[in-house]
Design a protein around this motif. Structure first.
Motif, PDB file in Angstrom:
ATOM      1  N   LYS A   1      21.269 -95.641  -4.157  1.00 41.32           N
ATOM      2  CA  LYS A   1      21.419 -94.240  -3.752  1.00 41.32           C
ATOM      3  C   LYS A   1      20.906 -93.997  -2.338  1.00 41.32           C
ATOM      4  O   LYS A   1      21.483 -93.213  -1.575  1.00 41.32           O
ATOM      5  N   HIS A   2      19.825 -94.689  -1.956  1.00 39.97           N
ATOM      6  CA  HIS A   2      19.190 -94.461  -0.655  1.00 39.97           C
ATOM      7  C   HIS A   2      19.485 -95.580   0.342  1.00 39.97           C
ATOM      8  O   HIS A   2      18.825 -95.661   1.388  1.00 39.97           O
ATOM      9  N   ALA A   3      20.461 -96.414   0.027  1.00 34.04           N
ATOM     10  CA  ALA A   3      20.749 -97.567   0.882  1.00 34.04           C
ATOM     11  C   ALA A   3      21.033 -97.168   2.326  1.00 34.04           C
ATOM     12  O   ALA A   3      20.489 -97.752   3.271  1.00 34.04           O
ATOM     13  N   ALA A   4      21.890 -96.183   2.513  1.00 34.53           N
ATOM     14  CA  ALA A   4      22.303 -95.812   3.864  1.00 34.53           C
ATOM     15  C   ALA A   4      21.119 -95.344   4.710  1.00 34.53           C
ATOM     16  O   ALA A   4      21.087 -95.569   5.930  1.00 34.53           O
ATOM     17  N   GLU A   5      20.129 -94.713   4.090  1.00 32.91           N
ATOM     18  CA  GLU A   5      18.954 -94.237   4.822  1.00 32.91           C
ATOM     19  C   GLU A   5      18.169 -95.392   5.458  1.00 32.91           C
ATOM     20  O   GLU A   5      17.451 -95.196   6.440  1.00 32.91           O
ATOM     21  N   HIS A   6      18.307 -96.571   4.874  1.00 27.29           N
ATOM     22  CA  HIS A   6      17.567 -97.739   5.370  1.00 27.29           C
ATOM     23  C   HIS A   6      18.480 -98.758   6.036  1.00 27.29           C
ATOM     24  O   HIS A   6      18.057 -99.897   6.295  1.00 27.29           O
ATOM     25  N   GLY A   7      19.709 -98.353   6.310  1.00 23.27           N
ATOM     26  CA  GLY A   7      20.633 -99.238   6.995  1.00 23.27           C
ATOM     27  C   GLY A   7      21.227-100.316   6.124  1.00 23.27           C
ATOM     28  O   GLY A   7      21.656-101.362   6.615  1.00 23.27           O
ATOM     29  N   PHE A   8      21.290-100.081   4.800  1.00 24.55           N
ATOM     30  CA  PHE A   8      21.844-101.051   3.871  1.00 24.55           C
ATOM     31  C   PHE A   8      23.233-100.615   3.403  1.00 24.55           C
ATOM     32  O   PHE A   8      23.529 -99.419   3.339  1.00 24.55           O
ATOM     33  N   ASP A   9      24.041-101.581   3.055  1.00 26.13           N
ATOM     34  CA  ASP A   9      25.374-101.323   2.524  1.00 26.13           C
ATOM     35  C   ASP A   9      25.282-101.238   1.003  1.00 26.13           C
ATOM     36  O   ASP A   9      25.008-102.248   0.347  1.00 26.13           O
ATOM     37  N   PRO A  10      25.505-100.086   0.391  1.00 29.44           N
ATOM     38  CA  PRO A  10      25.361 -99.955  -1.060  1.00 29.44           C
ATOM     39  C   PRO A  10      26.388-100.759  -1.848  1.00 29.44           C
ATOM     40  O   PRO A  10      26.217-100.967  -3.057  1.00 29.44           O
ATOM     41  N   ALA A  11      27.432-101.235  -1.175  1.00 31.81           N
ATOM     42  CA  ALA A  11      28.440-102.051  -1.853  1.00 31.81           C
ATOM     43  C   ALA A  11      28.098-103.538  -1.807  1.00 31.81           C
ATOM     44  O   ALA A  11      28.828-104.356  -2.376  1.00 31.81           O
ATOM     45  N   ARG A  12      27.009-103.894  -1.128  1.00 35.26           N
ATOM     46  CA  ARG A  12      26.626-105.310  -1.038  1.00 35.26           C
ATOM     47  C   ARG A  12      25.156-105.462  -1.430  1.00 35.26           C
ATOM     48  O   ARG A  12      24.293-105.730  -0.601  1.00 35.26           O
ATOM     49  N   VAL A  13      24.910-105.282  -2.725  1.00 36.45           N
ATOM     50  CA  VAL A  13      23.561-105.401  -3.273  1.00 36.45           C
ATOM     51  C   VAL A  13      23.510-106.636  -4.168  1.00 36.45           C
ATOM     52  O   VAL A  13      24.298-106.771  -5.106  1.00 36.45           O
ATOM     53  N   VAL A  14      22.594-107.540  -3.849  1.00 32.83           N
ATOM     54  CA  VAL A  14      22.321-108.706  -4.685  1.00 32.83           C
ATOM     55  C   VAL A  14      21.008-108.449  -5.404  1.00 32.83           C
ATOM     56  O   VAL A  14      20.032-108.019  -4.791  1.00 32.83           O
ATOM     57  N   ILE A  15      20.983-108.699  -6.713  1.00 34.27           N
ATOM     58  CA  ILE A  15      19.732-108.578  -7.461  1.00 34.27           C
ATOM     59  C   ILE A  15      19.161-109.968  -7.663  1.00 34.27           C
ATOM     60  O   ILE A  15      19.899-110.940  -7.850  1.00 34.27           O
ATOM     61  N   GLY A  16      17.841-110.083  -7.576  1.00 34.49           N
ATOM     62  CA  GLY A  16      17.227-111.393  -7.731  1.00 34.49           C
ATOM     63  C   GLY A  16      15.800-111.289  -8.214  1.00 34.49           C
ATOM     64  O   GLY A  16      15.189-110.216  -8.210  1.00 34.49           O
TER      65      GLY A  16
ATOM     66  N   LEU B   1      16.604-100.110  -8.947  1.00 39.05           N
ATOM     67  CA  LEU B   1      17.927-100.510  -8.463  1.00 39.05           C
ATOM     68  C   LEU B   1      18.773 -99.282  -8.150  1.00 39.05           C
ATOM     69  O   LEU B   1      19.429 -99.217  -7.093  1.00 39.05           O
ATOM     70  N   GLU B   2      18.777 -98.319  -9.041  1.00 39.56           N
ATOM     71  CA  GLU B   2      19.546 -97.094  -8.791  1.00 39.56           C
ATOM     72  C   GLU B   2      19.064 -96.411  -7.513  1.00 39.56           C
ATOM     73  O   GLU B   2      19.879 -95.940  -6.713  1.00 39.56           O
TER      74      GLU B   2
ATOM     75  N   VAL C   1      21.715-106.090   1.066  1.00 38.87           N
ATOM     76  CA  VAL C   1      20.313-105.971   0.670  1.00 38.87           C
ATOM     77  C   VAL C   1      20.078-106.770  -0.607  1.00 38.87           C
ATOM     78  O   VAL C   1      20.915-106.786  -1.510  1.00 38.87           O
ATOM     79  N   LEU C   2      18.933-107.454  -0.642  1.00 36.46           N
ATOM     80  CA  LEU C   2      18.491-108.190  -1.821  1.00 36.46           C
ATOM     81  C   LEU C   2      17.428-107.351  -2.524  1.00 36.46           C
ATOM     82  O   LEU C   2      16.355-107.101  -1.978  1.00 36.46           O
ATOM     83  N   TYR C   3      17.755-106.903  -3.740  1.00 38.05           N
ATOM     84  CA  TYR C   3      16.801-106.146  -4.560  1.00 38.05           C
ATOM     85  C   TYR C   3      16.039-107.159  -5.406  1.00 38.05           C
ATOM     86  O   TYR C   3      16.617-107.849  -6.235  1.00 38.05           O
ATOM     87  N   TRP C   4      14.717-107.249  -5.188  1.00 33.82           N
ATOM     88  CA  TRP C   4      13.933-108.368  -5.685  1.00 33.82           C
ATOM     89  C   TRP C   4      12.859-107.941  -6.690  1.00 33.82           C
ATOM     90  O   TRP C   4      12.147-106.959  -6.475  1.00 33.82           O
ATOM     91  N   LEU C   5      12.741-108.726  -7.779  1.00 37.04           N
ATOM     92  CA  LEU C   5      11.765-108.477  -8.828  1.00 37.04           C
ATOM     93  C   LEU C   5      10.821-109.674  -8.929  1.00 37.04           C
ATOM     94  O   LEU C   5      11.264-110.808  -9.092  1.00 37.04           O
ATOM     95  N   HIS C   6       9.531-109.412  -8.819  1.00 35.49           N
ATOM     96  CA  HIS C   6       8.529-110.475  -8.794  1.00 35.49           C
ATOM     97  C   HIS C   6       8.304-111.083 -10.174  1.00 35.49           C
ATOM     98  O   HIS C   6       8.607-110.492 -11.202  1.00 35.49           O
ATOM     99  N   GLY C   7       7.715-112.270 -10.177  1.00 38.33           N
ATOM    100  CA  GLY C   7       7.335-112.915 -11.425  1.00 38.33           C
ATOM    101  C   GLY C   7       5.968-112.472 -11.899  1.00 38.33           C
ATOM    102  O   GLY C   7       5.341-111.580 -11.326  1.00 38.33           O
ATOM    103  N   GLY C   8       5.511-113.112 -12.988  1.00 42.45           N
ATOM    104  CA  GLY C   8       4.203-112.769 -13.533  1.00 42.45           C
ATOM    105  C   GLY C   8       4.161-112.724 -15.038  1.00 42.45           C
ATOM    106  O   GLY C   8       3.269-112.086 -15.615  1.00 42.45           O
ATOM    107  N   GLY C   9       5.123-113.397 -15.691  1.00 44.76           N
ATOM    108  CA  GLY C   9       5.051-113.546 -17.139  1.00 44.76           C
ATOM    109  C   GLY C   9       5.134-112.266 -17.933  1.00 44.76           C
ATOM    110  O   GLY C   9       4.703-112.218 -19.084  1.00 44.76           O
ATOM    111  N   MET C  10       5.645-111.205 -17.340  1.00 41.16           N
ATOM    112  CA  MET C  10       5.736-109.872 -17.944  1.00 41.16           C
ATOM    113  C   MET C  10       4.385-109.164 -18.034  1.00 41.16           C
ATOM    114  O   MET C  10       4.310-108.035 -18.519  1.00 41.16           O
TER     115      MET C  10
END
Length: 322
Positions: free
Chosen positions: A149-164, A144-145, A87-96
Motif C-alpha cells: 500500500k505504501h510502496a510508492a511513498e518509498h520509491g518501490f514498485d508495488p507490482a514487484r514485491v518478493v517475499i523472503g 506485507l499489505e 522490494v524484498l519484504y523480509w521476515l527474520h528467523g528465530g524459531g518462532m
C-alpha cells in the motif's frame, strides 16, 4: 521395525566455525532457555548507522499498524536508486520465539539491495509462546499489505514485491504467501525461502538423523513448534498458515527459491516442499548444501559453502526481477 539413520557429518570448515563460537551459543534444550536466547539476540541487534554509515544505503524505521499493535519495520534502499525499484519484504528467523528484524539480516539485505538495485522492508512480528498462532503470520501479512500500500511513498514498485525469510522467517514467508493467495491479497513476484521451518510434525528422517547435534535439532524444533501451537503440535488439525508443509494445494504460488543444508533438521521437509511445488506447476529452484547445518551462512559467513549459498540467491533474484 524402527529405522535408524546415522548422522551426517558437517562440512569441515563449517564444523570448525561452529566449534569456535560454541561458547557464544545457547542450545535450546528446554523452554527455560528461551529468555537467554532472547537476551543473546537482543545483544546482536545492529544500529541502522552500521548499514547507512558509508552512504550507499538510506534506511528508516516505521511502525505499521498490525492486528494487535504496531509492527516495527526497517525500510532501506540504495541511496542512488531511481523510483519504482523492486522490494524484498523480509521476515527474520528465530524459531518462532525470538525477535530480530534488526540483526545480521540487515547486513545481508544491504548486500542484496546494492547488488541488485532493489529496496527492502525488514519486518518484526509477535512471537510465541506469549503470542501463539495465528499472531505471527497475521503480523507478517499485515506488514506485507502495508508494504504494498505504501510502496510508492518509498520509491518501490508495488507490482514487484518478493517475499523472503530465513528459518522461522522462511516458514512465515511461505505461510504469508499462502495467505496472500487464498485471501486474494498482494500479488507476489516470487518467494525466497532460506532453510525454512515448514513442518510442525518434526518426524522426517532428517529430523531424527540430526537429533542431538545442538544446532536447531529435533528437541529445539519441538520446543519452537510447541510454543507456537501448544498441544495441537503434530496433531491432525494444524493450519497450513502455521505450518506450510500441511498445505495440500500449492498451486498458484509464485516462483520460489528454497534451500537447506544436507546436515540439518529441515532438509527433508524442504526437499518435499520443493517437490510438491513442482508437482503443482510452480517453478522452484532447490539447493541442498552438502555438510551444511542449520543457519550455516550466519554462523560462518566467510566459509566457502556460505559464500556459494549467498551467491546462488542473486542470479535467481535477477531472473525473477527481470
Amino acid at each position: 521395525m524402527t529405522v535408524r539413520y546415522p548422522p551426517l557429518p558437517f562440512d569441515p570448515e563449517l564444523a570448525a566455525a561452529l566449534e569456535l563460537n560454541k561458547n557464544e551459543r545457547t542450545v535450546l534444550d528446554s523452554p527455560a532457555a528461551i529468555p537467554q536466547m532472547r537476551a543473546n539476540m537482543a545483544a546482536r541487534q545492529i544500529p541502522l548507522s552500521d548499514i547507512t554509515g558509508d552512504g550507499t544505503i538510506t534506511a528508516s524505521e516505521v511502525d505499521a499498524p498490525g492486528p494487535r499493535g504496531p509492527i516495527p519495520l526497517v525500510i532501506g534502499r540504495p541511496a542512488d536508486a531511481p523510483a519504482d525499484i523492486p522490494v524484498l519484504y523480509w521476515l527474520h528467523g528465530g524459531g518462532m520465539i525470538l525477535h530480530g528484524h534488526k540483526g545480521r539480516d540487515l547486513l545481508v539485505l544491504k548486500e542484496i539491495a546494492l547488488a541488485l538495485g532493489i529496496g527492502f522492508v525488514a519486518a518484526d512480528y509477535r512471537v510465541a509462546p506469549e503470542n501463539p498462532h495465528p499472531a505471527p503470520v497475521e503480523d507478517c501479512y499485515a506488514g506485507l499489505e502495508w508494504t504494498v500500500k505504501h510502496a510508492a511513498e518509498h520509491g518501490f514498485d508495488p507490482a514487484r514485491v518478493v517475499i523472503g525469510g530465513a528459518s522461522a522467517g522462511g516458514g512465515l514467508a511461505a505461510a504469508t504467501a499462502l495467505l496472500a493467495r487464498d485471501r486474494g491479497g498482494p500479488a507476489l513476484l516470487a518467494q525466497l525461502l532460506m532453510y525454512p521451518m515448514l513442518d510442525d510434525r518434526n518426524d522426517t528422517p532428517s529430523a531424527h538423523q540430526m537429533a542431538g547435534t545442538g544446532v536447531w535439532d529435533r528437541t529445539a524444533n519441538e520446543i519452537g513448534w510447541t510454543a507456537l501451537l501448544g498441544e495441537a503440535r503434530g496433531g491432525p488439525d494444524v493450519s497450513p498458515y502455521a505450518a506450510p508443509a500441511r498445505a495440500t494445494d500449492l498451486a498458484g504460488l509464485p516462483p520460489t527459491f528454497i534451500d537447506a543444508g544436507s546436515s540439518e533438521t529441515f532438509r527433508d521437509e524442504v526437499v518435499d516442499y520443493a517437490t510438491r511445488l513442482w508437482r503443482s506447476g510452480v517453478q522452484a529452484e532447490l539447493h541442498v548444501w552438502p555438510g551444511a547445518y542449520h543457519g550455516f551462512d550466519t554462523t560462518a559467513p566467510q566459509a566457502e559453502l556460505s559464500r556459494l549459498a549467498s551467491e546462488a540467491r542473486l542470479p535467481w533474484l535477477r531472473r525473477v526481477l527481470g
